[in-house]
Design an enzyme around this catalytic site. Structure first.
Site, PDB file in Angstrom:
ATOM      1  N   HIS A  46       0.800  -1.225   0.000  1.00  0.00           N
ATOM      2  CA  HIS A  46       0.000   0.000   0.000  1.00  0.00           C
ATOM      3  C   HIS A  46       0.840   1.286   0.000  1.00  0.00           C
ATOM      4  O   HIS A  46       0.278   2.371  -0.162  1.00  0.00           O
ATOM      5  CB  HIS A  46      -0.949   0.014   1.212  1.00  0.00           C
ATOM      6  CG  HIS A  46      -0.287   0.422   2.480  1.00  0.00           C
ATOM      7  ND1 HIS A  46       0.530  -0.434   3.200  1.00  0.00           N
ATOM      8  CD2 HIS A  46      -0.290   1.599   3.140  1.00  0.00           C
ATOM      9  CE1 HIS A  46       0.995   0.214   4.256  1.00  0.00           C
ATOM     10  NE2 HIS A  46       0.513   1.445   4.252  1.00  0.00           N
TER      11      HIS A  46
ATOM     12  N   HIS B  87       1.710   6.919  -0.925  1.00  0.00           N
ATOM     13  CA  HIS B  87       0.831   6.166  -0.022  1.00  0.00           C
ATOM     14  C   HIS B  87      -0.481   5.930  -0.762  1.00  0.00           C
ATOM     15  O   HIS B  87      -1.271   6.850  -0.938  1.00  0.00           O
ATOM     16  CB  HIS B  87       0.606   6.933   1.276  1.00  0.00           C
ATOM     17  CG  HIS B  87      -0.017   6.098   2.337  1.00  0.00           C
ATOM     18  ND1 HIS B  87      -1.364   5.790   2.336  1.00  0.00           N
ATOM     19  CD2 HIS B  87       0.517   5.488   3.415  1.00  0.00           C
ATOM     20  CE1 HIS B  87      -1.626   5.027   3.386  1.00  0.00           C
ATOM     21  NE2 HIS B  87      -0.494   4.823   4.052  1.00  0.00           N
TER      22      HIS B  87
END
Length: 172
Positions: free
Chosen positions: A74, A89
Site C-alpha cells: 500500500h 501512499h
C-alpha cells in the site's frame, strides 16, 4: 520568488538543485490539505499533494532507490540520488486491507527510473473495500527543501505530468 530559484538552479550546478517529481498514477490532483487523513492533510509526514487514481499501476515518480516497499504493497518510498525522500501512499487506511488489492512488482532496494512500475492495483476491488483511493505523494525530508511547487493541472498522467518541483537547499 520561485522563478528566481528555478533560474538560479538551472544556471549554476553548485547552487540550488531542482528535483522534478512526476505523477505516479493517472488521475486527478487533490490538494494535500483536502486529504481525508489528518496525518497527511496537516503535513505531519511531509508536504506534497495527492492524486485520485484513474489507472491501475503505480509507477516511480522519480529515479532512485526503492528504499521502502511495505509488505502490504500500500505504500512505497523512493530516495533520489540527491537524497530527497518521496513517499507514495496508495489510499487512506489501506494498510488495513492487509495487501488485498495490491500486487508488488518490485522488491525493496530496486533501482527505479521515472515510470518504472512498482505496484499493480485491483481498482474494482479497492473501490469496494478501501476507505479512499486518494494517493498522497509526499516529500518526507522537508529539511532538505528550500522551495516546493505543486502543479496547477487538475488531471495528470503517470510519468508524463510533473506534480512537484522541489528546490533543494544548497550546502553552504
Amino acid at each position: 520568488m520561485f522563478k528566481n530559484l528555478f533560474k538560479r538552479a538551472s544556471d549554476a550546478s553548485d547552487e540550488a538543485k531542482v528535483v522534478t517529481i512526476y505523477a505516479p498514477v493517472d488521475g486527478d490532483i487533490v490538494p494535500i490539505d483536502a486529504v481525508e487523513d489528518p496525518v497527511f492533510a496537516q503535513r505531519m509526514v511531509g508536504d506534497g499533494l495527492a492524486i485520485r487514481p484513474t489507472s491501475d499501476t503505480i509507477v516511480a515518480p522519480v529515479a532512485g532507490t526503492l528504499t521502502q516497499l511495505f509488505p502490504t504493497g500500500h505504500a512505497a518510498g523512493i530516495t533520489t540520488p540527491e537524497g530527497l525522500e518521496v513517499l507514495i501512499h496508495i489510499g487512506i487506511d489501506t494498510v488495513e486491507l492487509k495487501g488485498e488489492g495490491f500486487t508488488k512488482l518490485l522488491e525493496q532496494g530496486s533501482q527505479v527510473e521515472v515510470g518504472t512500475p512498482i505496484v499493480k492495483l485491483d481498482l474494482a476491488r479497492l473501490k469496494d473495500t478501501a476507505k479512499s483511493l486518494v494517493t498522497p505523494v509526499i516529500v518526507t525530508n522537508m529539511q532538505k527543501v528550500e522551495c516546493l511547487t505543486t502543479a496547477s493541472e487538475a488531471r495528470v498522467q503517470a510519468s508524463n505530468s510533473w506534480v512537484l518541483k522541489v528546490v533543494l537547499k544548497t550546502s553552504r
